[in-house]
Design an enzyme around this catalytic site. Structure first.
Site, PDB file in Angstrom:
ATOM      1  N   ARG A   1      61.593  13.898  54.871  1.00  0.00           N
ATOM      2  CA  ARG A   1      61.571  15.220  55.798  1.00  0.00           C
ATOM      3  C   ARG A   1      61.243  16.435  54.952  1.00  0.00           C
ATOM      4  O   ARG A   1      61.867  17.509  55.245  1.00  0.00           O
ATOM      5  CB  ARG A   1      62.994  15.347  56.525  1.00  0.00           C
ATOM      6  CG  ARG A   1      62.727  14.420  57.471  1.00  0.00           C
ATOM      7  CD  ARG A   1      64.211  14.597  58.601  1.00  0.00           C
ATOM      8  NE  ARG A   1      65.437  14.339  57.678  1.00  0.00           N
ATOM      9  CZ  ARG A   1      66.483  15.094  58.275  1.00  0.00           C
ATOM     10  NH1 ARG A   1      66.713  15.709  59.361  1.00  0.00           N
ATOM     11  NH2 ARG A   1      67.888  14.824  57.549  1.00  0.00           N
ATOM     12  N   LEU A  49      58.844  18.260  54.760  1.00  0.00           N
ATOM     13  CA  LEU A  49      58.387  19.646  55.572  1.00  0.00           C
ATOM     14  C   LEU A  49      59.406  20.258  56.344  1.00  0.00           C
ATOM     15  O   LEU A  49      59.192  21.494  56.524  1.00  0.00           O
ATOM     16  CB  LEU A  49      57.353  19.037  56.481  1.00  0.00           C
ATOM     17  CG  LEU A  49      56.532  20.002  57.312  1.00  0.00           C
ATOM     18  CD1 LEU A  49      55.599  20.915  56.261  1.00  0.00           C
ATOM     19  CD2 LEU A  49      55.377  19.441  58.365  1.00  0.00           C
ATOM     20  N   CYS A  94      63.681  19.733  80.832  1.00  0.00           N
ATOM     21  CA  CYS A  94      62.875  20.812  80.078  1.00  0.00           C
ATOM     22  C   CYS A  94      61.644  20.358  79.390  1.00  0.00           C
ATOM     23  O   CYS A  94      61.348  19.126  79.355  1.00  0.00           O
ATOM     24  CB  CYS A  94      63.828  21.267  78.948  1.00  0.00           C
ATOM     25  SG  CYS A  94      64.381  20.006  77.875  1.00  0.00           S
ATOM     26  N   HIS A  96      64.195  27.687  72.024  1.00  0.00           N
ATOM     27  CA  HIS A  96      63.417  27.296  70.841  1.00  0.00           C
ATOM     28  C   HIS A  96      62.757  28.281  69.902  1.00  0.00           C
ATOM     29  O   HIS A  96      61.973  27.914  69.029  1.00  0.00           O
ATOM     30  CB  HIS A  96      62.485  26.070  71.502  1.00  0.00           C
ATOM     31  CG  HIS A  96      62.856  24.967  71.888  1.00  0.00           C
ATOM     32  ND1 HIS A  96      63.425  24.862  73.166  1.00  0.00           N
ATOM     33  CD2 HIS A  96      63.032  23.591  71.484  1.00  0.00           C
ATOM     34  CE1 HIS A  96      63.718  23.593  73.468  1.00  0.00           C
ATOM     35  NE2 HIS A  96      63.735  22.882  72.366  1.00  0.00           N
TER      36      HIS A  96
END
Length: 768
Positions: free
Chosen positions: A15, A17, A655, A706
């Site tokens: 991970r 990135l 959502c 977000h």
């Protein structure tokens, strides 16, 4: 015969990135450091694929956030509100890119992000392009050319990947009335031609166009657009080798259209739809190659090499070896990087691990299938091991639980109905809850700080005792309950500090589930999830959430929601066993959640939320297949939610999907309250709820969680007034778009105070 790959995970096996992006956003690293991390991930991915025997290796499948956002930047589909960033000259192209993804609220600017929604029927999210009438396009970013040249410098001739122009437009939205976005094809196509011109100059051989919409229901305009686009591309580039990739569904009824397109190769997803092959073989022209997607790019089970070889031989017999390509069914973006990283046998049993393949192992399966198909031998170690693993899995005792199967067989229609209609339930619930008009709540989770995450990590390592961990979480929960009371929320939550992930947390407590340590998959941007793995029959050995719900409710007279994840979402966001119908597994999970709901009610919890954000995500891509799916998925939710008294209020949450086309089915779920994402679309979604006259209560999200951006109270009031125009105010709740787990506390505090203020303002007669 060639092997190729449609795309590889871009997060890095550790991970990398995620950390690089989040450090850059937090100002802890430079742009050069971020770009360097991206370059290293790309290099590692290209070299790995070469080592594993992939002939055509993709480039431009890497992205710092989202491949559709990359395309929007590439063709200059940059909404006008972001032009201020471009014109300021103070921000890099990367900062503009992240502003489009995450919003921008500094330097005197306050710009909302692009809308985000699900990538077809996956749990990946993409940024929705915005289009206006007669919109012009031009080449803005040269990322695709730069990355092709970057790989070339490493000695790797790649196959650049880009979303096809028809699918790109269909993935977007018209932001004004009076036109159809597909009519923008003549404006958009010249940019694609410019990209291909530059790639041709760089000596590209193959280019992959992803056109997943070719496997969906199409109107005449869309069909004509496909013909026009690829005829023009072939006319301009007669020697370019084009691979047209479809995936996630079959070309049923559109095989002739696909075969008529002047491309060199056509990719089929034969995992999701093997039945499309006969039609394609009957219409494929002489010079077109067929790419066979026989290795599952969306699940983690090993390939049945025997079955795949049968398919490959069938096609080779018809077309000849030179016209056959072997590949995964779709991009490997949707599976973890490397099974070899799973070394902890306490987490993943060796027996179950032997049945699995992650992205790296799937590349090996592709290469092995080529070797087996060419050499015609099945006595290799790889083939024999594969067949032995498949046989062992079928008969493994740990998969099957007769009691679970019997309980599913005994499900009756009465188990999926509430005792009374909603109107009567609402009266009874109001007597118990005594809520004001425009009641406020949150979706469930609150920010998980570094401290909270460190406690969980220390507990797993044995550095923190269960008693000390419990004490710390009780203190954190107590503070949160007190703060929610202080700001005036009407229905509280306990914050979910004990939970790692909304699906993994439940999977850890259910029989039939197992886990990985490094099985991370990108959900959106830097957000990664580690899906649990359903390997056998599912059941609940004991209560899962009652302890924390009961503790939180003991701290306050204000209602505290019990928080659960629904059966369809647990199913969709897991890697699911493929040896029985998905509906069977969904019913097993539904019965487990039903038991939990009833235990929460017995513990005195009067508001219970069963999140189902993945109901829409699981909808089949062809409308003809919708009724069957909706029947079992809605039934599964109702089984989980209806075993309570009228006075217990059931919420659900959804959502980042388009719900307009299944609004009646959402109503059939019969949840007392649905909270739903609406803010990024500026309440567009509620038009469907208003037109349909949705019968129950709705909480349209009034701010986007977000993004770090904090909207003003006035902005939230504006959105709520738009909602009130289509939904009766007595049916409206006030809440954020989604859970707050990934946000930071300063922005969370400010946003929720503004939200409560907006609700209170709307209760004043002057605003009614």
């Amino acid at each position: 015969m060639l092997t190729h790959n449609l795309g590889y995970p871009r997060i890095g096996s550790q991970r990398q990135l995620k950390k690089a992006c989040e450090d850059y956003w937090a100002g802890k690293s430079t742009l050069q450091q971020l770009l360097h991390t991206g370059s290293k991930i790309r290099e590692e991915n290209w070299l790995l694929q070469k080592q594993e025997g992939i002939d055509l290796i993709p480039s431009n499948d890497f992205s710092f956030y989202d491949q559709i956002l990359d395309m929007s930047l590439m063709v200059n589909a940059i909404p006008e509100r972001f032009h201020e960033i471009v014109l300021s000259g103070k921000k890099s192209e990367t900062d503009l890119y992240f502003a489009m993804a995450r919003s921008f609220q500094k330097d005197g600017m306050d710009i909302t992000a692009l809308e985000m929604t699900k990538w077809f029927d996956t749990n990946y999210h993409y940024l929705v392009p915005e289009f206006r009438k007669n919109q012009p396009f031009k080449l803005f970013s040269t990322k695709i050319i730069d990355e092709f040249n970057e790989a070339k410098q490493l000695g790797i001739q790649t196959k650049p990947v880009l979303i096809g122009p028809v699918s790109y437009l269909l993935l977007g939205k018209e932001k004004e009335s009076g036109f159809d976005r597909i009519d923008l094809i003549p404006n958009l196509l010249p940019v694609y031609l410019e990209i291909l011109k530059r790639l041709e100059k760089a000596h590209v051989e193959w280019v992959q166009f992803d056109e997943p919409f070719l496997a969906l229901d199409l109107g005449e305009k869309e069909r004509e657009a496909f013909t026009y686009v690829y005829t023009q591309i072939r006319k301009e580039f007669p020697k370019l080798k084009i691979l047209l990739a479809t995936y996630f569904e079959g070309l049923d009824g559109q095989g002739s259209l696909a075969a008529s397109l002047p491309v060199c190769a056509l990719h089929l997803d034969l995992v999701r739809n093997a039945d499309q092959l006969p039609e394609l073989l009957s219409v494929i022209p002489e010079k077109m190659s067929l790419s066979l997607g026989v290795v599952d790019g969306r699940n983690i089970w090993i390939n049945d090499l025997e079955a795949s070889l049968k398919t490959i031989h069938e096609v080779v017999d018809r077309l000849g070896e030179a016209r056959v390509m072997i590949a995964p069914s779709c991009s490997l973006l949707h599976v973890p990087c490397d099974l070899a990283l799973e070394t902890d046998e306490h987490i993943l049993l060796p027996e179950i691990k032997s049945w699995m393949a992650f992205a790296k192992q799937k590349l090996r399966e592709v290469a092995l299938l080529k070797n087996l198909a060419k050499n015609g031998t099945k006595d290799s170690g790889g083939f024999l091991k594969n067949q032995a693993s498949l046989a062992a899995r079928k008969t493994a005792p740990l998969i099957h639980d007769p009691q679970v199967k019997a309980r599913v067989a005994a499900i009756t229609p009465a188990m999926s109905s509430r005792k009374s209609a909603f109107a009567l339930r609402k009266q009874n619930q109001q007597k118990v809850l005594n809520l004001p008009v425009f009641p406020t709540t949150t979706i469930g989770s609150f920010p998980q700080t570094k401290e909270v995450r460190s406690w969980r990590a220390k507990l797993k390592k044995g550095e923190l005792s269960p008693e000390e961990y419990d004490r710390l979480l009780r203190e954190e929960t107590t503070e949160l309950i007190k703060w929610q009371e202080e700001i005036g929320l009407d229905v509280l939550v306990h914050g979910e500090y004990e939970r790692n992930d909304m699906v993994e947390y439940f999977g850890e407590q259910l029989n039939g589930y197992t886990f990985s340590k490094n099985g991370w998959v990108q959900s959106y941007g830097s957000r990664c999830v580690k899906p649990p793995i359903v390997f056998g029959d599912v059941s609940r050995p004991k209560a899962m959430t009652v302890y924390w719900a009961e503790f939180a409710q003991s701290l306050t007279p204000v209602p505290v929601k019990g928080m659960l994840t629904g059966p369809v979402t647990i199913l969709q966001w897991s890697f699911v066993r493929d040896d029985q119908p998905r509906s069977e597994t969904a019913y097993q999970i539904a019965l487990a959640i039903r038991d939990e709901v009833q235990d929460l009610e017995k513990a005195g919890i009067r508001v219970i939320q069963i999140d189902e954000p993945a109901i829409r995500e699981g909808l089949p891509l062809r409308k003809a297949d919708w009724p069957g799916y909706l029947d079992w998925s809605i039934t599964a939710f109702r089984i989980s939610s209806t075993g309570v008294e009228d006075e217990t209020q059931i919420h659900t949450h959804m959502c980042y999907s388009e719900f307009n086309d299944i609004i009646r089915d959402i109503a059939d779920m019969d949840a007392d309250v649905i909270t739903i994402e609406c803010s990024r679309s500026q309440m567009e979604l509620l038009d469907a709820f208003g037109e349909f006259n949705y019968p129950n209560d709705i909480g349209p999200g009034v701010y986007d969680i977000h993004s770090p951006r904090v909207p003003s109270q006035e902005e939230m009031i504006f959105l709520l007034k738009k909602a009130r125009a289509v939904i009766p105010e007595q049916n409206l709740w006030v809440n954020p778009d989604c859970g707050l787990k990934t946000r930071h506390w300063p922005e969370t505090r400010e946003a929720l105070i503004q939200m409560v203020g907006a609700a209170k303002a709307l209760r004043e007669p002057v605003l009614v």
